[in-house]
Design a protein around this motif. Structure first.
Motif, short mmCIF file in Angstrom:
data_model
loop_
_atom_site.label_atom_id
_atom_site.label_comp_id
_atom_site.label_asym_id
_atom_site.label_seq_id
_atom_site.Cartn_x
_atom_site.Cartn_y
_atom_site.Cartn_z
N GLU A 116 0.84 -1.20 0.00
CA GLU A 116 0.00 0.00 0.00
C GLU A 116 0.87 1.25 0.00
O GLU A 116 0.59 2.22 -0.72
CB GLU A 116 -0.92 0.01 1.22
N ARG A 117 1.93 1.24 0.79
CA ARG A 117 2.81 2.41 0.90
C ARG A 117 3.53 2.66 -0.44
O ARG A 117 3.65 3.80 -0.88
CB ARG A 117 3.83 2.18 2.01
N ASP A 166 2.50 1.67 -3.41
CA ASP A 166 1.52 2.09 -4.41
C ASP A 166 1.18 3.57 -4.26
O ASP A 166 0.95 4.27 -5.26
CB ASP A 166 0.24 1.25 -4.27
N GLU A 167 1.17 4.06 -3.02
CA GLU A 167 0.80 5.46 -2.78
C GLU A 167 1.98 6.42 -2.96
O GLU A 167 1.82 7.51 -3.52
CB GLU A 167 0.26 5.61 -1.35
N GLY A 168 3.15 6.04 -2.46
CA GLY A 168 4.26 6.99 -2.44
C GLY A 168 5.52 6.55 -3.14
O GLY A 168 6.53 7.26 -3.10
#
Length: 317
Positions: free
Chosen positions: A281-282, A284-286
């Motif tokens: 998730e991290r 994919d986001e940043g």
């Protein structure tokens, strides 16, 4: 019943995968197939951090509930397409003069290691030079190891002190969770100085903070000196030492990852362990928070070596 062994073609290489349902993390039911899936998916992010660095593995052939073993030399049966670097290993516990280290430069090699239950990937602070023996670190690392009777807040306080002190010398610090209970603070550096120069500087900083905050910080490696304090382990800058790579799994009862963090996250942190799903998730986001670590930084300041005391001359008989 699922097949005990299967073969896949990855990066043009045939990679054999065995016992995919074998549980690697007993407290979470996380299987070898899950481990392989994690490393395969994170490959585009982790591979740049492994490039041109010899990799020491911690293997858990029967899962994290059992005793692991460290491995430097490439094991028997290593595919001929895996890049190996033959390096001298002075002081080896195996009594070897050299070892053939795998160098992980593609997804196929990463998956091959995952299939061997090499859950943890540890790399040097230096990259392999043209001669294979020039070991000049291109990053500085300080491993913040919380002693007994300390908390996350103490670790964060020391991390912020260290970041400020490094900045005063023109060094930009980046943080990542160790994946266990501590933090790693790292800086990109020039790759033009010896490991002795970098180790001396890191030790001097640790000693300086120990003097400034003796109730909170220790630079002493002795376990008995760490109670109630954060140990700044400066010794990992030695060319013979390794540190767990960013995005590597760790060998606990449940799968955790040594995950890069922003400084805002460090300041607000209440937990230092990230699961594989949280890491995806991290990313994919940043994206890769440690991408700046792939660039070279400045030299570390020179630290004057302590002067050796002259021995008094013995009278002749």
């Amino acid at each position: 019943m699922p097949a005990e062994r299967q073969t896949e073609t990855i990066d043009g290489h045939e990679v054999s995968l065995s016992k995919p349902d074998k549980v690697m993390y007993p407290d979470a039911g996380y299987t070898k197939a899950d481990v392989v899936g994690y490393y395969r998916r994170i490959a585009p992010i982790i591979l740049p951090h492994l490039r041109d660095r010899p990799v020491t593995r911690i293997r858990y052939p029967n899962g994290t509930g059992t005793r692991p073993f460290y491995e430097k030399n490439a094991p028997a049966g290593t595919p001929d397409w895996v890049r190996l670097a033959t390096l001298s290993t002075p002081g080896s516990s195996k009594g070897r003069d050299t070892a053939d280290f795998p160098v992980v430069e593609d997804t196929a090699t990463l998956v091959w290691l995952a299939n061997l239950a090499a859950l943890e990937l540890h790399t040097t602070q230096w990259m392999i030079g043209d001669d294979g023996e020039t070991r000049r670190p291109d990053r500085l690392v300080a491993d913040l190891d919380p002693g007994e009777h300390t908390g996350i807040e103490d670790c964060v306080e020391v991390a912020l002190l260290l970041r400020e002190r490094l900045a005063s010398d023109g060094l930009t610090a980046y943080a990542k969770s160790s994946g266990k209970k501590g933090l790693h603070i790292c800086c990109p550096i020039s790759g033009e100085q010896s490991d002795g120069d970098v180790s001396a500087y890191a030790k001097a900083l640790a000693k300086e903070l120990e003097v400034e905050r003796p109730e909170l910080v220790t630079a002493n490696m002795l376990k008995k000196e760490r109670d109630g304090k954060i140990f700044i382990d400066w010794s990992q800058n030695n060319a013979a030492k390794t540190t767990v790579a960013p995005y590597s799994l760790r060998g606990l009862g449940v799968p955790t990852v040594s995950a890069p963090m922003t400084w805002d996250e460090v300041e607000a942190v209440r937990e230092l362990r990230f699961t594989p799903d949280e890491v995806f998730e991290r990313v994919d986001e940043g994206g890769d928070l440690w991408e700046p670590m792939l660039e070279r930084g400045p030299k570390v300041p020179e630290v004057e070596a302590p002067k050796r005391r002259k021995r008094a001359a013995r009278p002749r008989s």
